[in-house]
Enzyme design. Structure first.
Site, PDB file in Angstrom:
ATOM      1  CG  HIS A 160      -1.334   4.072  -5.529  1.00  0.00           C
ATOM      2  ND1 HIS A 160      -1.917   4.242  -6.774  1.00  0.00           N
ATOM      3  CD2 HIS A 160       0.008   4.019  -5.743  1.00  0.00           C
ATOM      4  CE1 HIS A 160      -0.969   4.274  -7.700  1.00  0.00           C
ATOM      5  NE2 HIS A 160       0.209   4.137  -7.104  1.00  0.00           N
ATOM      6  CB  CYS A 178      -6.302   7.407 -10.552  1.00  0.00           C
ATOM      7  SG  CYS A 178      -6.502   6.207  -9.305  1.00  0.00           S
TER       8      CYS A 178
HETATM    9  N1  GLY Z   1      -2.907   0.871 -13.557  1.00  0.00           N
HETATM   10  C1  GLY Z   1      -2.448   1.875 -12.681  1.00  0.00           C
HETATM   11  C2  GLY Z   1      -1.058   1.648 -12.257  1.00  0.00           C
HETATM   12  O1  GLY Z   1      -0.653   0.495 -12.164  1.00  0.00           O
HETATM   13  O2  GLY Z   1      -0.284   2.538 -12.020  1.00  0.00           O
END
Ligand code: GLY
Length: 285
Positions: free
Chosen positions: A181, A278
């Site tokens: 991300h 996150c």
């Molecule tokens: N493990 C976080 C994701 O792949 O969205």
């Protein structure tokens, strides 16, 4: 004198985007250990350590004065602790996303329910069946929205974000294929201050951030990518621990933080591409 009051007032208005009173989190399902999605499939998670790290993270948010709403775990969704991805909240508006990974799409239900019914936010849901967004790609700087174009977030997703938040400029930033991300390598460390990672992939992305941003920022360039994922909350910073950051990044981060700070170890989350941002949605409601 008048000009000074104007500058102070506009800074306070901008600052308020980083002032929060709630954090939304989700408990860790047992399935997290073996089934959470990971870019490096050789990584093995220690469940007990990972759950302790999530508890410590929750304690840090509580110490910063946030009321933490901690949703139940869902064994069907091993990645459900990564609540940043199913919704983007800016001010009183929330965009419930259509997640980029098909296995994660069912994570949105309880998140939407709390944002709408408990926190009374103005909800938009992504309708376009070809649009995808993971909140981990959405970097709100206080003035504009930078959106990672990644394996999880596409151009139609960027368009939906622009339609939902027309009051802010929105720009797409190509995410290097080795990076999950945009926020894996860049987050806000302060008002107008952005921390960025130092890998070659991060440097490429950082160049695009500089080229596409509509505003100027102070950039704190770090050696390690995970060092650049921090939380800026109510004038304070949550960052990772010295062993995770390395001595140079640790020193550099500390010299760029003027308010209080809290260290939280996230090395088990990092095995499954998770980081500090996150694990919560930060809200001012
Ligand atoms: N493990 C976080 C994701 O792949 O969205």
């Amino acid at each position: 004198m008048l000009w000074r009051s104007f500058v102070t007032a506009s800074k306070q208005i901008r600052m308020s985007y980083f002032n929060y009173n709630y954090a939304l989190m989700r408990k860790m399902p047992k399935s997290f250990e073996k089934e959470a999605i990971r870019m490096d499939e050789t990584q093995e998670v220690d469940f007990v350590k990972a759950r302790q790290q999530l508890d410590n993270y929750k304690d840090a948010l509580t110490k910063l004065g946030l009321e933490v709403i901690d949703l139940d775990a869902d064994e069907e969704y091993p990645d459900c602790i990564f609540v940043e991805d199913p919704a983007i909240v800016i001010g009183k508006k929330a965009l419930v996303t259509r997640l980029g990974h098909v296995n994660r799409r069912g994570e949105t239900g309880p998140i939407k329910e709390v944002l709408q019914n408990k926190l009374q936010l103005d909800i938009t849901e992504m309708k376009d069946e070809y649009a995808t967004v993971d909140g981990g790609d959405v970097l709100f700087t206080g003035k504009e929205i930078l959106v990672g174009l990644s394996a999880r977030t596409n151009e139609k997703g960027v368009k939906t974000i622009a339609e939902t938040f027309p009051e802010f400029p929105v720009s797409g930033i190509p995410v290097h294929p080795t990076v999950l991300h945009l926020k894996s390598i860049a987050t806000m460390l302060g008002d107008g201050v952005m921390a960025v990672g130092g890998s070659s992939a991060a440097k490429e992305m950082f160049q695009a951030v500089k080229n596409k941003s509509k505003f100027n920022y102070k950039y704190v360039e770090l050696e390690r990518d995970p060092s650049a994922n921090v939380l800026y909350i109510n004038g304070k910073v949550v960052h990772k621990t010295q062993p995770e950051l390395g001595d140079n990044d640790y020193k550099k981060l500390l010299s760029n933080i003027s308010g209080d700070r809290i260290e939280v170890c996230m090395d088990e989350m990092y095995k499954v591409d998770g980081c500090l941002s996150c694990c919560s949605i930060l809200i001012n409601s």
